[in-house]
Write an enzyme that holds these catalytic residues in place. Structure first.
Site, mmCIF file in Angstrom:
data_model
loop_
_atom_site.group_PDB
_atom_site.id
_atom_site.type_symbol
_atom_site.label_atom_id
_atom_site.label_comp_id
_atom_site.label_asym_id
_atom_site.label_seq_id
_atom_site.Cartn_x
_atom_site.Cartn_y
_atom_site.Cartn_z
ATOM 1 N N GLY A 143 8.574 0.087 -5.242
ATOM 2 C CA GLY A 143 8.765 0.573 -3.872
ATOM 3 C C GLY A 143 9.955 -0.179 -3.306
ATOM 4 N N LYS A 203 0.273 -14.777 9.491
ATOM 5 C CA LYS A 203 0.778 -15.005 10.857
ATOM 6 C C LYS A 203 0.366 -16.397 11.351
ATOM 7 C CE LYS A 203 0.775 -10.100 12.013
ATOM 8 N NZ LYS A 203 2.063 -9.741 12.616
ATOM 9 N N LYS A 235 -1.868 -3.447 1.108
ATOM 10 C CA LYS A 235 -3.009 -2.736 1.632
ATOM 11 C C LYS A 235 -2.602 -1.308 2.006
ATOM 12 C CE LYS A 235 -2.885 -2.034 5.603
ATOM 13 N NZ LYS A 235 -1.727 -1.569 6.375
ATOM 14 N N HIS A 278 -6.824 -5.887 8.291
ATOM 15 C CA HIS A 278 -6.343 -6.899 9.238
ATOM 16 C C HIS A 278 -7.432 -7.391 10.215
ATOM 17 C CE1 HIS A 278 -2.530 -5.853 7.631
ATOM 18 N NE2 HIS A 278 -2.255 -4.833 8.416
ATOM 19 N N GLY A 295 11.785 1.052 -0.242
ATOM 20 C CA GLY A 295 10.934 1.505 0.871
ATOM 21 C C GLY A 295 11.108 0.625 2.097
ATOM 22 N N ASP A 296 10.437 1.066 3.152
ATOM 23 C CA ASP A 296 10.483 0.376 4.438
ATOM 24 C C ASP A 296 10.129 -1.101 4.342
ATOM 25 O OD1 ASP A 296 11.190 2.097 6.440
ATOM 26 O OD2 ASP A 296 9.375 1.582 7.609
HETATM 27 C C1 BG6 Z 1 0.690 -2.635 8.960
HETATM 28 C C2 BG6 Z 1 0.277 -1.238 9.303
HETATM 29 O O1 BG6 Z 1 -0.160 -3.179 7.993
HETATM 30 O O2 BG6 Z 1 0.636 -3.432 10.132
HETATM 31 C C3 BG6 Z 1 1.156 -0.667 10.399
HETATM 32 O O3 BG6 Z 1 0.360 -0.421 8.146
HETATM 33 C C4 BG6 Z 1 1.200 -1.595 11.594
HETATM 34 O O4 BG6 Z 1 0.713 0.621 10.788
HETATM 35 C C5 BG6 Z 1 1.516 -3.002 11.162
HETATM 36 O O5 BG6 Z 1 2.195 -1.113 12.476
HETATM 37 C C6 BG6 Z 1 1.394 -3.976 12.303
HETATM 38 O O6 BG6 Z 1 1.806 -5.231 11.885
HETATM 39 P P1 BG6 Z 1 2.592 -6.216 12.820
HETATM 40 O O7 BG6 Z 1 2.844 -7.405 11.964
HETATM 41 O O8 BG6 Z 1 3.831 -5.505 13.265
HETATM 42 O O9 BG6 Z 1 1.671 -6.480 13.974
#
Ligand code: BG6
Length: 460
Positions: A12, A163, A129, A221, A15-16
Site C-alpha cells: 500500500g 498518542k 486496522k 481505538h 496510499g494515503d
Molecule cells: C483512523 C480512521 O484509524 O483514525 C479514520 O480510519 C480517522 O477514519 C482516524 O479519521 C483518526 O485518527 P486521528 O489520529 O486523526 O485522530
C-alpha cells in the site's frame, strides 16, 4: 537482531497512510538516526500515485535507500520480484507493513508467507486496522497469520496507542496514589470517551463505506482507550503482562444482547454522506456512533462508560472525561449553590492536556461563599518543553525494538469484535439510520442515550 540492519516493505506504498504518515516518520527517524542500520525502504503498490512528487521533496540520503516496486498483491510475478530483492538482503531483518485495505490482508499474508519460506531472515509483520470485518474473519486472519508467522513477529497496530496523552494514562493512574485511590466505582460517577472529527470521509469512501464508524473507530481505538482507562495495574511491565490486563478488562465488558442494542447503542449518518463519491446508499453506513458500556468487575460495577465518535461534527476533539460523584450538598443547601462534580479530563487531540476541575471559593470572596468550578490545565508539551512525537513514530520505534506493549494481541482483537458484534447484527436488521447536520454534535438519539440517565455529553 537488527544489528545487521533493517529493510522495511510498505504494502500500500502509495496510499494515503504511507504518503501522509509512514514515509514522513521513516524519513525523520532516518535523519535522526532513530533506526540505526536502516538499509532499505520499499514502497509496494499497483501505481505510483504521487510518489514521484514526494521524491522531489525527500532528502538525497533517504532517496538512496528507497525503492518503489510496482506490485499487485494478487500476482505471483510480483512476489517473485519481491523475492529477488530479499535475496539481496542476507541477514537483514525484514519488516513488512500492511498499510492496505483490510480486504487485501489475507491474500497478501498468504503470498508473502509462502515467499518468505525460502528465507531465514528475521522478520516482522505489521497489520493496520480494522483487523478483520467481524469475529469470524478476524479469527481466520489470525489463523492465516499463524501459518507463516509466530505471535512474536506480529504487530497489530492501533495508532491511538502511539498518542502521547494515551500513553500518559498509564503513569497518571499507576504512579500517583492520589489518582489510583479514587479510580473506581466508589468515586467515579461515569466516564466519557469521545473521538469527534470535523472532517468527513474525504475521498476515503472506498474504504469507509463498507466499514462505518463502529468498525473504523470503536472496535479498535476507543475500546483500547477504554482498556487503558479501566484496566487493573499489571503485575510487572512486561508487554505480555500489560496485554493480559487489557484482555481481562475487555472480557469484563458486559455483553449487549441484540434485543437490547437500542438502549445501549446509537448510530447516525451526516446529511450529504450518500452524495459523496463512491458511497453506496443501500449500505446504511454509519458515520457516527455512541455506546453505553458497563464493566462487570469489582472496580467498575455499575459505572457507565459512554463512548462516541463521528465524522463531520462540530470540531476535532479526542478526549476522555472522568466525572466524579457529587459531594454531599452542604454548601449547596446553605448558599443555594449549584454543586458541580469534579472532573479529570485527558485531551488527546488537538492538544495533549490533562485537566482537573475542582470547586473552589473565589479568593476575594467572603469565607463562606459558593465554590465555583475552577480548572487546572496541564499541557504536556508546554510543561515538558518537548514536542510529542507523532503516534506512528512512537510505534515504529517500538516495532524496531521489538516491544509489543502497545500492539494488539490476537485475543484482544477477537474480544473487541465480540463486544461490537451484537450491535452490528442488530443494525444490519434495522433500516432506520438517524441523520445529523454536518457541524453538529451528532444525532439527537446520541443526546438521549446519555440524557435519559440524567447526564450529558461534556466538552472539557
Ligand atoms: C483512523 C480512521 O484509524 O483514525 C479514520 O480510519 C480517522 O477514519 C482516524 O479519521 C483518526 O485518527 P486521528 O489520529 O486523526 O485522530
Amino acid at each position: 537482531m537488527g544489528n545487521r540492519g533493517y529493510a522495511i516493505f510498505i504494502f500500500g506504498g502509495s496510499g494515503d497512510l504511507a504518503r501522509k504518515k509512514i514515509y514522513p516518520v521513516l524519513r525523520k527517524l532516518y535523519k535522526e538516526d532513530g533506526i540505526p542500520n536502516l538499509k532499505a525502504v520499499y514502497g509496494l503498490a499497483r501505481d505510483e500515485n504521487g510518489i514521484p512528487e514526494l521524491l522531489k521533496e525527500w532528502e538525497e540520503d533517504f532517496k538512496k535507500i528507497f525503492k518503489f516496486i510496482s506490485f499487485d498483491v494478487f500476482s505471483d510475478e510480483s512476489y517473485n520480484i519481491l523475492a529477488k530483492e530479499i535475496e539481496k538482503l542476507k541477514g537483514t531483518e525484514l519488516i513488512f507493513y500492511l498499510a492496505l485495505p483490510p480486504t487485501l490482508f489475507e491474500t497478501t499474508i498468504r503470498h508473502l508467507g509462502a515467499t518468505l519460506r525460502k528465507f531465514s531472515n528475521p522478520r516482522k509483520i505489521v497489520i493496520e486496522k480494522p483487523f478483520g470485518f467481524d469475529f469470524l474473519s478476524a479469527d481466520r486472519l489470525n489463523n492465516v497469520l499463524y501459518k507463516y508467522f509466530i505471535e512474536d513477529e506480529i504487530y497489530r497496530i492501533d495508532h491511538f496507542l502511539g498518542k502521547g496523552a494515551v500513553q500518559s494514562i498509564f503513569s497518571l493512574r499507576f504512579s500517583n496514589s492520589i489518582f489510583e485511590g479514587i479510580w473506581n466505582k466508589n468515586f467515579v460517577d461515569h466516564v466519557q470517551i469521545s473521538a469527534l472529527e470535523s472532517i468527513g470521509v474525504e475521498g476515503r469512501a472506498g474504504y469507509y463505506d463498507r466499514i462505518g464508524a463502529l468498525r473504523d473507530m470503536v472496535q479498535n481505538h476507543l475500546l483500547q482507550i477504554l482498556a487503558f482507562i479501566a484496566m487493573e495495574p499489571p503485575c510487572c511491565l512486561e508487554p505480555e503482562r500489560i496485554r493480559d490486563e487489557k484482555i481481562k478488562l475487555l472480557m469484563s465488558i458486559r455483553e449487549i444482547r441484540k434485543k437490547d442494542v437500542k438502549n445501549f447503542a446509537v448510530r447516525g449518518r451526516y446529511k450529504g454522506y450518500t452524495e459523496e463519491e463512491g458511497v453506496d446508499p443501500s449500505l446504511k453506513t454509519e458515520t457516527f456512533t455512541a455506546l453505553k458500556l458497563y464493566i462487570d468487575n469489582l472496580r467498575w460495577q455499575g459505572v457507565p462508560f459512554y463512548l462516541r465518535t463521528g465524522k463531520k461534527l462540530n470540531r476535532k476533539l479526542t478526549e476522555i472525561v472522568i466525572v466524579f460523584k457529587e459531594i454531599p450538598g452542604v454548601f449547596a443547601k446553605l448558599l443555594d449553590c449549584v454543586p458541580q462534580p469534579n472532573v479529570i479530563a485527558i485531551q488527546i487531540a488537538p492538544k495533549n492536556v490533562i485537566t482537573l476541575k475542582i470547586q473552589l471559593r473565589p479568593p476575594a470572596q467572603r469565607f463562606i461563599s459558593c465554590p465555583v468550578e475552577s480548572r487546572l490545565d496541564f499541557d504536556l508539551e508546554d510543561y515538558y518543553k518537548e514536542k510529542i512525537p507523532e503516534a506512528y513514530e512512537m510505534l515504529f520505534r517500538d516495532i524496531i525494538e521489538g516491544d509489543h506493549s502497545l500492539f494488539i494481541r490476537a485475543d484482544e482483537t477477537l474480544q473487541a469484535w465480540k463486544i461490537v458484534e451484537p450491535i452490528l447484527e442488530a443494525w444490519a436488521e434495522d433500516d432506520y439510520i438517524p441523520e445529523y447536520e454536518p457541524g453538529s454534535w451528532g444525532p439527537k438519539e446520541a443526546m438521549e442515550l446519555i440524557e435519559r440517565d440524567g447526564r450529558r455529553w461534556l466538552i472539557v
